[in-house]
Design an enzyme around this catalytic site. Structure first.
Site, short mmCIF file in Angstrom:
data_model
loop_
_atom_site.label_atom_id
_atom_site.label_comp_id
_atom_site.label_asym_id
_atom_site.label_seq_id
_atom_site.Cartn_x
_atom_site.Cartn_y
_atom_site.Cartn_z
N THR A 290 -16.16 -8.17 -3.94
CA THR A 290 -15.70 -9.45 -3.40
C THR A 290 -16.37 -10.55 -4.18
OG1 THR A 290 -15.99 -10.96 -1.51
CG2 THR A 290 -17.45 -9.09 -1.60
N CYS B 241 -10.98 -14.48 -6.64
CA CYS B 241 -10.96 -13.80 -5.35
C CYS B 241 -10.30 -12.47 -5.59
CB CYS B 241 -10.19 -14.62 -4.31
SG CYS B 241 -9.96 -13.74 -2.75
#
Length: 232
Positions: free
Chosen positions: A83, A197
Site C-alpha cells: 500500500t 495508490c
C-alpha cells in the site's frame, strides 16, 4: 530464492495484484512451473481505514508493526508493504523487525530516472497527495519535482479509491475523470504520472493516458522479485 514477506489487505483487491505480479515475474525469470516463495499477512482493512480518516495513526501503526513481526517469525527475508498510504508509517514498520524494508517510492524513483523523467504528477489517496511521506522521498532521494492535482480533483481521486476501487468497482466514468486529472497535470508540465495508490492500476492503463505511467504496484512487485532472486 529468498522469501518475500507481504503485508497486504489494504485493500485485498490490490494485494491480489501483488500476488499475481510477483508470481508472474518469477515465472518469466525462472521458467513456466516456477513461482515465488512468499508469505502474506493480510490485515482487516476496516479498522485501518477508520484509523486513517480519524487520524489515529498510532493505532494503524500497531497493526502493521505486528504484521511485520509475524512475517519475520514466519521466515520472511524482506518486508514489502502492499500500500502507498501506509508508507506514512514506513519508519515505524521498518523498526519493528531487523528485516530490510522495500520502500515503494524507491522503485518508482528509479523507473523515473531510467525514463529520463524529472517532473511527475502524483495520484493517490488524499494522504499520499497532500502529505510529504511519498512526495518528499521522491524529491529528496530521486531528484523529482512532484505535482499533485488541484483540490477538487484530489478529493475526487481519493473518493474513487475508497468508494469504488477498494471494493472492486471499476467504473468507466471514473476512468474518464482520472484521465481529465492526468490531462490537467500534463498541462502543468508533468512528464509522467505516478500511480501512487496500489488500486489505481485496476482503473487506469497505459492506453488511457497521454503520459507514461509509473505504476507503483507493478514496480514495487518487480523490485521484490529482484531482491528474492538476487545472489546472496
Amino acid at each position: 530464492m529468498r522469501t518475500i514477506g507481504l503485508i497486504g489487505g489494504m485493500s485485498w483487491e490490490s494485494s491480489a495484484e501483488y500476488y499475481r505480479l510477483v508470481n508472474q515475474r518469477v515465472r518469466e525469470r525462472l521458467g513456466p512451473l516456477r513461482s515465488a516463495q512468499l508469505l502474506m499477512h493480510s490485515v482487516d482493512f476496516g479498522p485501518i481505514e477508520r484509523a486513517q480518516h480519524e487520524g489515529r495513526w498510532d493505532d494503524a501503526s500497531a497493526i502493521l508493526e505486528d504484521a511485520a513481526r509475524r512475517l519475520h517469525a514466519g521466515g520472511a527475508d524482506r518486508i514489502v508493504l502492499c500500500t502507498n498510504t501506509m508508507h506514512k508509517l514506513a519508519d515505524r514498520i521498518e523498526a519493528a523487525t531487523p528485516l530490510p524494508f522495500l520502500h515503494i517510492a524507491d522503485p518508482v524513483g528509479r523507473a523515473a530516472a531510467r525514463a529520463s523523467v524529472h517532473r511527475v504528477g502524483l495520484l493517490g489517496t488524499a494522504f499520499t497527495m497532500e502529505q510529504g511521506f511519498m512526495k518528499d522521498r521522491l524529491a529528496h532521494r530521486h531528484g523529482l519535482e512532484v505535482l499533485v492535482p488541484a483540490a477538487d480533483d484530489r478529493a475526487e481521486v481519493h473518493r474513487i479509491i475508497y468508494d469504488e476501487l477498494c471494493v472492486g468497482i471499476v467504473d468507466g466514468a471514473s476512468r474518464e475523470r482520472y484521465c481529465r486529472v492526468i490531462a490537467a497535470l500534463q498541462a502543468r508540465g508533468a512528464e509522467a504520472i505516478v500511480l501512487g495508490c496500489t488500486e489505481i492500476s485496476l482503473l487506469v492503463k497505459d492506453e488511457d493516458s497521454a503520459l507514461p505511467l509509473l505504476d507503483s504496484t507493478a514496480l514495487h512487485a518487480a523490485a521484490a522479485v529482484d531482491f528474492a532472486l538476487a545472489e546472496s
